[in-house]
Enzyme design. Structure first.
Site, PDB file in Angstrom:
ATOM      1  N   ARG A 135      21.473  36.503  34.201  1.00  0.00           N
ATOM      2  CA  ARG A 135      21.001  35.432  33.309  1.00  0.00           C
ATOM      3  C   ARG A 135      19.656  34.936  33.847  1.00  0.00           C
ATOM      4  O   ARG A 135      19.559  33.879  34.451  1.00  0.00           O
ATOM      5  CB  ARG A 135      22.039  34.304  33.250  1.00  0.00           C
ATOM      6  CG  ARG A 135      21.908  33.416  32.045  1.00  0.00           C
ATOM      7  CD  ARG A 135      21.608  31.989  32.436  1.00  0.00           C
ATOM      8  NE  ARG A 135      20.414  31.897  33.251  1.00  0.00           N
ATOM      9  CZ  ARG A 135      19.992  30.796  33.866  1.00  0.00           C
ATOM     10  NH1 ARG A 135      20.699  29.723  33.821  1.00  0.00           N
ATOM     11  NH2 ARG A 135      18.878  30.766  34.580  1.00  0.00           N
ATOM     12  N   LYS A 169      10.998  32.268  43.545  1.00  0.00           N
ATOM     13  CA  LYS A 169      11.602  31.029  44.063  1.00  0.00           C
ATOM     14  C   LYS A 169      11.296  30.860  45.538  1.00  0.00           C
ATOM     15  O   LYS A 169      11.041  29.763  46.019  1.00  0.00           O
ATOM     16  CB  LYS A 169      13.110  31.056  43.841  1.00  0.00           C
ATOM     17  CG  LYS A 169      13.464  30.711  42.416  1.00  0.00           C
ATOM     18  CD  LYS A 169      14.359  29.488  42.338  1.00  0.00           C
ATOM     19  CE  LYS A 169      14.222  28.826  41.001  1.00  0.00           C
ATOM     20  NZ  LYS A 169      15.403  28.146  40.526  1.00  0.00           N
ATOM     21  N   GLU A 173      21.320  32.449  42.435  1.00  0.00           N
ATOM     22  CA  GLU A 173      20.260  32.240  41.458  1.00  0.00           C
ATOM     23  C   GLU A 173      20.441  33.097  40.215  1.00  0.00           C
ATOM     24  O   GLU A 173      20.589  34.320  40.319  1.00  0.00           O
ATOM     25  CB  GLU A 173      18.928  32.608  42.146  1.00  0.00           C
ATOM     26  CG  GLU A 173      17.712  32.340  41.334  1.00  0.00           C
ATOM     27  CD  GLU A 173      17.474  30.855  41.103  1.00  0.00           C
ATOM     28  OE1 GLU A 173      17.812  30.044  41.976  1.00  0.00           O
ATOM     29  OE2 GLU A 173      16.969  30.532  40.021  1.00  0.00           O
ATOM     30  N   ASP A 174      20.440  32.463  39.072  1.00  0.00           N
ATOM     31  CA  ASP A 174      20.456  33.166  37.787  1.00  0.00           C
ATOM     32  C   ASP A 174      21.613  34.155  37.633  1.00  0.00           C
ATOM     33  O   ASP A 174      21.445  35.271  37.135  1.00  0.00           O
ATOM     34  CB  ASP A 174      19.095  33.841  37.531  1.00  0.00           C
ATOM     35  CG  ASP A 174      18.049  32.811  37.088  1.00  0.00           C
ATOM     36  OD1 ASP A 174      18.394  31.614  37.012  1.00  0.00           O
ATOM     37  OD2 ASP A 174      16.902  33.196  36.816  1.00  0.00           O
ATOM     38  N   ASP A 180      21.266  26.899  42.446  1.00  0.00           N
ATOM     39  CA  ASP A 180      20.161  26.059  41.969  1.00  0.00           C
ATOM     40  C   ASP A 180      20.267  25.770  40.473  1.00  0.00           C
ATOM     41  O   ASP A 180      19.908  24.688  40.018  1.00  0.00           O
ATOM     42  CB  ASP A 180      18.825  26.737  42.276  1.00  0.00           C
ATOM     43  CG  ASP A 180      17.678  25.828  41.879  1.00  0.00           C
ATOM     44  OD1 ASP A 180      17.685  24.666  42.322  1.00  0.00           O
ATOM     45  OD2 ASP A 180      16.809  26.264  41.100  1.00  0.00           O
ATOM     46  N   ASP A 181      20.763  26.746  39.709  1.00  0.00           N
ATOM     47  CA  ASP A 181      20.846  26.531  38.256  1.00  0.00           C
ATOM     48  C   ASP A 181      21.813  25.401  37.934  1.00  0.00           C
ATOM     49  O   ASP A 181      21.645  24.695  36.948  1.00  0.00           O
ATOM     50  CB  ASP A 181      21.300  27.809  37.547  1.00  0.00           C
ATOM     51  CG  ASP A 181      20.412  28.965  37.940  1.00  0.00           C
ATOM     52  OD1 ASP A 181      19.219  28.887  37.670  1.00  0.00           O
ATOM     53  OD2 ASP A 181      20.908  29.917  38.579  1.00  0.00           O
ATOM     54  N   ASN A 201      14.038  27.352  29.248  1.00  0.00           N
ATOM     55  CA  ASN A 201      12.908  28.186  29.694  1.00  0.00           C
ATOM     56  C   ASN A 201      13.042  29.586  29.136  1.00  0.00           C
ATOM     57  O   ASN A 201      14.138  30.007  28.812  1.00  0.00           O
ATOM     58  CB  ASN A 201      12.926  28.284  31.225  1.00  0.00           C
ATOM     59  CG  ASN A 201      12.626  26.966  31.895  1.00  0.00           C
ATOM     60  OD1 ASN A 201      11.741  26.258  31.485  1.00  0.00           O
ATOM     61  ND2 ASN A 201      13.389  26.657  32.926  1.00  0.00           N
TER      62      ASN A 201
HETATM   63  P1  NAD Z   1      24.096  29.222  30.268  1.00  0.00           P
HETATM   64  O1  NAD Z   1      24.059  30.564  29.675  1.00  0.00           O
HETATM   65  O2  NAD Z   1      25.034  28.930  31.380  1.00  0.00           O
HETATM   66  O3  NAD Z   1      24.396  28.147  29.107  1.00  0.00           O
HETATM   67  C1  NAD Z   1      23.844  28.159  27.837  1.00  0.00           C
HETATM   68  C2  NAD Z   1      24.689  27.233  26.972  1.00  0.00           C
HETATM   69  O4  NAD Z   1      24.026  27.034  25.736  1.00  0.00           O
HETATM   70  C3  NAD Z   1      26.069  27.775  26.656  1.00  0.00           C
HETATM   71  O5  NAD Z   1      27.023  26.743  26.774  1.00  0.00           O
HETATM   72  C4  NAD Z   1      25.969  28.191  25.176  1.00  0.00           C
HETATM   73  O6  NAD Z   1      27.202  28.062  24.487  1.00  0.00           O
HETATM   74  C5  NAD Z   1      24.975  27.147  24.684  1.00  0.00           C
HETATM   75  N1  NAD Z   1      24.285  27.523  23.452  1.00  0.00           N
HETATM   76  C6  NAD Z   1      23.785  28.719  23.075  1.00  0.00           C
HETATM   77  N2  NAD Z   1      23.240  28.627  21.858  1.00  0.00           N
HETATM   78  C7  NAD Z   1      23.374  27.346  21.469  1.00  0.00           C
HETATM   79  C8  NAD Z   1      23.005  26.631  20.320  1.00  0.00           C
HETATM   80  N3  NAD Z   1      22.379  27.225  19.321  1.00  0.00           N
HETATM   81  N4  NAD Z   1      23.319  25.307  20.247  1.00  0.00           N
HETATM   82  C9  NAD Z   1      23.943  24.698  21.278  1.00  0.00           C
HETATM   83  N5  NAD Z   1      24.323  25.326  22.388  1.00  0.00           N
HETATM   84  C10 NAD Z   1      24.033  26.635  22.484  1.00  0.00           C
HETATM   85  O7  NAD Z   1      22.618  28.907  30.707  1.00  0.00           O
HETATM   86  P2  NAD Z   1      22.107  27.744  31.674  1.00  0.00           P
HETATM   87  O8  NAD Z   1      22.013  28.227  33.063  1.00  0.00           O
HETATM   88  O9  NAD Z   1      22.885  26.516  31.432  1.00  0.00           O
HETATM   89  O10 NAD Z   1      20.602  27.591  31.165  1.00  0.00           O
HETATM   90  C11 NAD Z   1      20.327  27.169  29.839  1.00  0.00           C
HETATM   91  C12 NAD Z   1      18.849  26.950  29.671  1.00  0.00           C
HETATM   92  O11 NAD Z   1      18.421  25.920  30.547  1.00  0.00           O
HETATM   93  C13 NAD Z   1      17.991  28.179  30.008  1.00  0.00           C
HETATM   94  O12 NAD Z   1      16.993  28.320  29.032  1.00  0.00           O
HETATM   95  C14 NAD Z   1      17.357  27.825  31.317  1.00  0.00           C
HETATM   96  O13 NAD Z   1      16.076  28.384  31.453  1.00  0.00           O
HETATM   97  C15 NAD Z   1      17.264  26.332  31.225  1.00  0.00           C
HETATM   98  N6  NAD Z   1      17.218  25.712  32.540  1.00  0.00           N
HETATM   99  C16 NAD Z   1      16.202  24.855  32.787  1.00  0.00           C
HETATM  100  C17 NAD Z   1      16.091  24.274  34.023  1.00  0.00           C
HETATM  101  C18 NAD Z   1      14.994  23.294  34.265  1.00  0.00           C
HETATM  102  O14 NAD Z   1      14.256  22.981  33.396  1.00  0.00           O
HETATM  103  N7  NAD Z   1      14.846  22.761  35.442  1.00  0.00           N
HETATM  104  C19 NAD Z   1      16.992  24.600  35.016  1.00  0.00           C
HETATM  105  C20 NAD Z   1      18.041  25.486  34.742  1.00  0.00           C
HETATM  106  C21 NAD Z   1      18.142  26.030  33.475  1.00  0.00           C
END
Ligand code: NAD
Length: 555
Positions: A160, A178, A249-250, A272-273, A412
């Site tokens: 991911r 990172k 990570e990821d 970290d996520d 992101n």
């Molecule tokens: P993840 O795959 O664990 O979770 C994604 C979630 O989004 C899931 O629960 C999924 O069901 C939901 N989802 C998908 N499509 C959707 C929609 N149309 N409406 C509502 N919910 C929906 O991923 P994650 O690790 O939680 O990361 C999610 C996003 O957050 C990524 O784009 C990542 O880049 C971003 N992120 C940003 C930061 C930051 O800004 N510091 C840090 C970590 C992650």
């Protein structure tokens, strides 16, 4: 001055381990055209360099002109990585003195593109790859790493990557990026860092069919085989690099939560996520409260997305509210989620375990706007990985409900952001407190300029890592992330807030990391987790161990 198992801060003057062409080809030792005449004569490199002896400032000017002169950001990334492969000290000087410009290139969003094209733009390897073919001999693979004083490992299985999904071995750009932030943002010495990819295959058909893909061209390992590989990896790290912190990570969320739970109390590790994102977001929310005037304990949070980031943030909000005297049940009741299907609520039968503590009593709701109308959140936090979820109608509704709506679009890279900074400010008539995951340029609206915050994990994880390493902490705890969030928020000045900025300027990040590192190390000492003796002046000690990108004099 060096503590045992130090961060590898060496003296100003050293005797290099190589001479001649070998010296010039060693990126750690190489100074390029900056070798002095005496050094050139003494070290057998006379004649191997053009005659002019450059200052580091001159070298930096040349690099910046070259980087800026490239046709696009991907080429700028390639140019920077080529510099890292040639002259590590100069790379860090360029990055550290131009963080606003360089961070988006070496990390999100550009690193995402670099990962997608990894096999196509590959020049030199960096980091360690571990596959099922190394099973039974992961220790030997770790021993191949040239540095012994490894203190921070960032490891991914590539499933991911950012919001880009399964990139398999192409994900290596993330641990590399990172770890370069550990150095650039907190001063962890580069030789103490080790990027690792557990290449367990990929389910991305495009990669399985790409003749230039460099990973194992097989479907992903799952189940017992996967778990055994991770277990052997952890055990091998403990043996070969016993003082290393492991940053997960990821990983996709079906593994991320499991792995974190399995190892957090066994080895020095964090995700970290989940935890870093939580801390940077909580910090942004604490700072937002200074702008909105609505205390954290009076807020209601609606998350768009219910994955690693969302649940991690909510768990830390719950800890923060509990620390303010709110009961656990009440605190959880303030956090609501919409996932890809619907509102997370108690009638749903399809919820994964990590969502269940937040499945409150409520009738089913299938869309985000309806959820906003019913739940009346003070803050909406986008962590869905899906572009455009925060529509005009939705932000207008948030602005109708709140004098200063808090809108965090954290997905992101930039293309996946739930809305842009401009949209958030325009649609809320300039009232939104906005932060994003990837950076947006300042927005001018009705004569006012808004500088939005980037909820960048780089404000947190390098400082946390620095503190853990300096104290030799045996574990990384949630309390450390909570303390890091509060410390980061305390570093936001009135001038920052006046511009709408809820994080300190990026150029302050080294300073902020030193303070976070100190606060985190304090927690390690207070909780009996530290294995290093506590120095009389901890903050000074932390600062003294931070890497500085200056050339050493060679004798
Ligand atoms: P993840 O795959 O664990 O979770 C994604 C979630 O989004 C899931 O629960 C999924 O069901 C939901 N989802 C998908 N499509 C959707 C929609 N149309 N409406 C509502 N919910 C929906 O991923 P994650 O690790 O939680 O990361 C999610 C996003 O957050 C990524 O784009 C990542 O880049 C971003 N992120 C940003 C930061 C930051 O800004 N510091 C840090 C970590 C992650």
């Amino acid at each position: 001055m060096l503590a045992p198992r130090s961060l590898d801060v060496a003296e100003d003057t050293i005797r290099p381990s190589a001479t001649g062409m070998t010296l010039l080809q060693d990126p750690v030792l190489n100074k390029g055209s900056a070798f002095s005449r005496e050094e050139r004569a003494r070290l057998g490199i006379d004649g191997l360099l053009p005659p002019h002896v450059s200052t580091m400032d001159e070298q930096m000017k040349r690099v910046l002109a070259n980087v800026r002169g490239q046709a696009d950001d991907l080429q700028r990334y390639t140019e920077l990585i080529a510099l890292l492969d040639r002259n590590e000290t100069l790379f860090y000087r360029v990055v550290m003195e131009n963080l606003d410009e360089m961070m988006p290139l070496i990390y999100t969003p550009v690193v995402g593109k670099a990962c997608q094209l990894y096999g196509h733009i590959f020049r030199r390897p960096r980091g360690l790859f571990i596959t099922r073919h190394e099973k039974g001999r992961i220790r030997d693979v770790l021993r191949h790493w040239p540095h012994r004083n490894v203190r921070v490992i960032v490891v991914t299985d590539g499933e991911r990557i950012l919001g880009l999904g399964d990139l398999g071995a192409n994900g290596m750009g993330i641990p590399v990026g990172k770890l370069s932030l550990y150095t650039a943002c907190a001063g962890v010495h580069p030789s103490c860092t080790l990027p690792i990819t557990l290449d367990v295959g990929t389910n991305a058909q495009s990669l399985l069919e790409d003749p230039l893909y460099l990973g194992v061209q097989e479907k992903r390992l799952v189940g017992r085989e996967y778990d055994e590989l991770v277990e052997e990896f952890v055990t091998a790290v403990q043996e070969i690099f016993p003082h290393a912190l492991i940053q997960w990570e990821d990983f996709a969320n079906h593994n991320a939560f499991r792995i974190l739970e399995k190892y957090r109390d066994r080895v020095c590790s964090f995700n970290d996520d989940i935890q870093g994102t939580a801390a940077v977001t909580l910090s942004g929310l604490i700072s937002s409260a200074r702008l909105t005037g609505v205390a954290l304990k009076d807020q209601r949070f609606l998350f768009c997305g219910a994955g690693e980031a969302a649940i991690g943030i909510a768990d830390l909000i719950v800890s923060a509210l509990k620390a303010e005297g709110v009961s656990e049940a009440d605190a959880r009741g303030r956090c609501w989620f919409i996932d890809s299907k619907a509102l997370v609520e108690s009638t749903r039968k399809d919820l994964q375990d990590h969502k269940k503590p937040y499945a409150h009593k409520h009738a089913p709701v299938t869309d985000l706007l309806a959820a906003v109308k019913e739940l009346k959140p003070t803050s909406i936090i986008g962590v869905s990985g899906k572009q455009g979820q925060f529509t005009k109608e939705l932000i207008e509704e948030m602005a109708r409900l709140n004098k200063r709506p808090v809108i965090f679009a954290l997905s992101n890279p930039t293309d996946n952001s739930e809305c842009t900074a401009r949209q958030a400010y325009e649609w809320s008539d300039g009232r939104a407190v906005f932060a994003s995951g990837s950076p947006f340029p300042p927005v001018t609206y009705k004569g006012a300029t808004f500088v939005s915050g980037q909820g960048n994990n780089a404000y947190i994880f390098p400082g946390v890592g620095l503190g853990v390493v300096v104290a030799g902490s045996s574990r990384v705890t949630d309390e450390m992330f909570f303390v890091a969030a509060k410390t980061l928020s305390a570093a936001v000045t009135k001038e920052d807030l006046d511009q709408g900025r809820i994080y300190p300027a990026l150029q302050m990040i080294n300073e902020v990391s030193a303070v976070i590192g100190t606060a985190v190390a304090e927690v390690a000492y207070a909780r009996g987790l530290a294995t290093e003796a506590k120095p009389a002046d901890l903050e000074r000690h932390v600062r003294s161990l931070q890497y500085k990108p200056v050339y050493k004099k060679y004798v």
